[in-house]
Motif scaffolding. Structure first.
Motif, PDB file in Angstrom:
ATOM      1  N   ASP A  61      -3.434   0.907  -7.470  1.00  0.00           N
ATOM      2  CA  ASP A  61      -2.584  -0.220  -7.862  1.00  0.00           C
ATOM      3  C   ASP A  61      -1.143   0.152  -7.569  1.00  0.00           C
ATOM      4  O   ASP A  61      -0.459   0.730  -8.391  1.00  0.00           O
ATOM      5  N   SER A  62      -0.658  -0.202  -6.379  1.00  0.00           N
ATOM      6  CA  SER A  62       0.682   0.188  -5.971  1.00  0.00           C
ATOM      7  C   SER A  62       1.767  -0.643  -6.639  1.00  0.00           C
ATOM      8  O   SER A  62       2.939  -0.324  -6.535  1.00  0.00           O
ATOM      9  N   THR A  63       1.419  -1.712  -7.327  1.00  0.00           N
ATOM     10  CA  THR A  63       2.429  -2.544  -7.976  1.00  0.00           C
ATOM     11  C   THR A  63       2.877  -1.949  -9.299  1.00  0.00           C
ATOM     12  O   THR A  63       3.865  -2.387  -9.865  1.00  0.00           O
ATOM     13  N   THR A  77      21.456   4.667   1.539  1.00  0.00           N
ATOM     14  CA  THR A  77      20.530   5.100   0.493  1.00  0.00           C
ATOM     15  C   THR A  77      19.177   5.360   1.141  1.00  0.00           C
ATOM     16  O   THR A  77      18.628   4.480   1.808  1.00  0.00           O
ATOM     17  N   LEU A  78      18.666   6.568   0.956  1.00  0.00           N
ATOM     18  CA  LEU A  78      17.346   6.912   1.477  1.00  0.00           C
ATOM     19  C   LEU A  78      16.332   6.755   0.345  1.00  0.00           C
ATOM     20  O   LEU A  78      16.591   7.153  -0.784  1.00  0.00           O
ATOM     21  N   ILE A  79      15.188   6.169   0.671  1.00  0.00           N
ATOM     22  CA  ILE A  79      14.141   5.927  -0.312  1.00  0.00           C
ATOM     23  C   ILE A  79      12.856   6.551   0.208  1.00  0.00           C
ATOM     24  O   ILE A  79      12.479   6.328   1.361  1.00  0.00           O
ATOM     25  N   ALA A  80      12.180   7.308  -0.641  1.00  0.00           N
ATOM     26  CA  ALA A  80      10.947   7.984  -0.231  1.00  0.00           C
ATOM     27  C   ALA A  80       9.733   7.241  -0.795  1.00  0.00           C
ATOM     28  O   ALA A  80       9.639   6.989  -1.992  1.00  0.00           O
ATOM     29  N   TYR A  81       8.827   6.896   0.090  1.00  0.00           N
ATOM     30  CA  TYR A  81       7.571   6.262  -0.281  1.00  0.00           C
ATOM     31  C   TYR A  81       6.427   7.156   0.159  1.00  0.00           C
ATOM     32  O   TYR A  81       6.557   7.947   1.084  1.00  0.00           O
ATOM     33  N   GLU A  82       5.296   6.984  -0.501  1.00  0.00           N
ATOM     34  CA  GLU A  82       4.082   7.659  -0.062  1.00  0.00           C
ATOM     35  C   GLU A  82       2.973   6.628   0.000  1.00  0.00           C
ATOM     36  O   GLU A  82       2.976   5.654  -0.758  1.00  0.00           O
ATOM     37  N   ASP A 110       0.809  -1.207   0.000  1.00  0.00           N
ATOM     38  CA  ASP A 110       0.000   0.000   0.000  1.00  0.00           C
ATOM     39  C   ASP A 110       0.851   1.269   0.000  1.00  0.00           C
ATOM     40  O   ASP A 110       0.401   2.338   0.359  1.00  0.00           O
ATOM     41  N   TYR A 111       2.105   1.138  -0.444  1.00  0.00           N
ATOM     42  CA  TYR A 111       2.997   2.279  -0.589  1.00  0.00           C
ATOM     43  C   TYR A 111       3.591   2.270  -1.988  1.00  0.00           C
ATOM     44  O   TYR A 111       3.820   1.222  -2.564  1.00  0.00           O
ATOM     45  N   ALA A 112       3.844   3.461  -2.518  1.00  0.00           N
ATOM     46  CA  ALA A 112       4.467   3.613  -3.833  1.00  0.00           C
ATOM     47  C   ALA A 112       5.632   4.581  -3.699  1.00  0.00           C
ATOM     48  O   ALA A 112       5.685   5.373  -2.754  1.00  0.00           O
ATOM     49  N   PHE A 113       6.564   4.514  -4.636  1.00  0.00           N
ATOM     50  CA  PHE A 113       7.666   5.473  -4.611  1.00  0.00           C
ATOM     51  C   PHE A 113       7.095   6.885  -4.700  1.00  0.00           C
ATOM     52  O   PHE A 113       6.213   7.161  -5.494  1.00  0.00           O
TER      53      PHE A 113
END
Length: 57
Positions: A46-48, A34-39, A4-7
């Motif tokens: 469709d988070s895939t 490495t930092l990765i941002a999700y929302e 339920d998260y996307a970049f």
């Protein structure tokens, strides 16, 4: 991680700030960070669609 998260789509200013923070953490810790941002996706999204193959979650 759940699906339920996307970049996150970030403005250039935010990306630059994250890169500065990564660099500082790399220096302080002596490790590659490495930092990765999700929302969070809205319900029913469709988070895939924007993900690499994440088998084994």
């Amino acid at each position: 991680m759940r699906n339920d998260y996307a970049f996150a789509s970030l403005p250039d200013r935010a990306v630059r700030e994250l890169k500065r923070l990564e660099s500082r953490l790399n220096e302080e810790l002596g490790e590659e960070i490495t930092l990765i941002a999700y929302e969070k996706d809205p319900p029913g999204a469709d988070s895939t669609a924007c993900r690499a193959d994440l088998k084994g979650e």
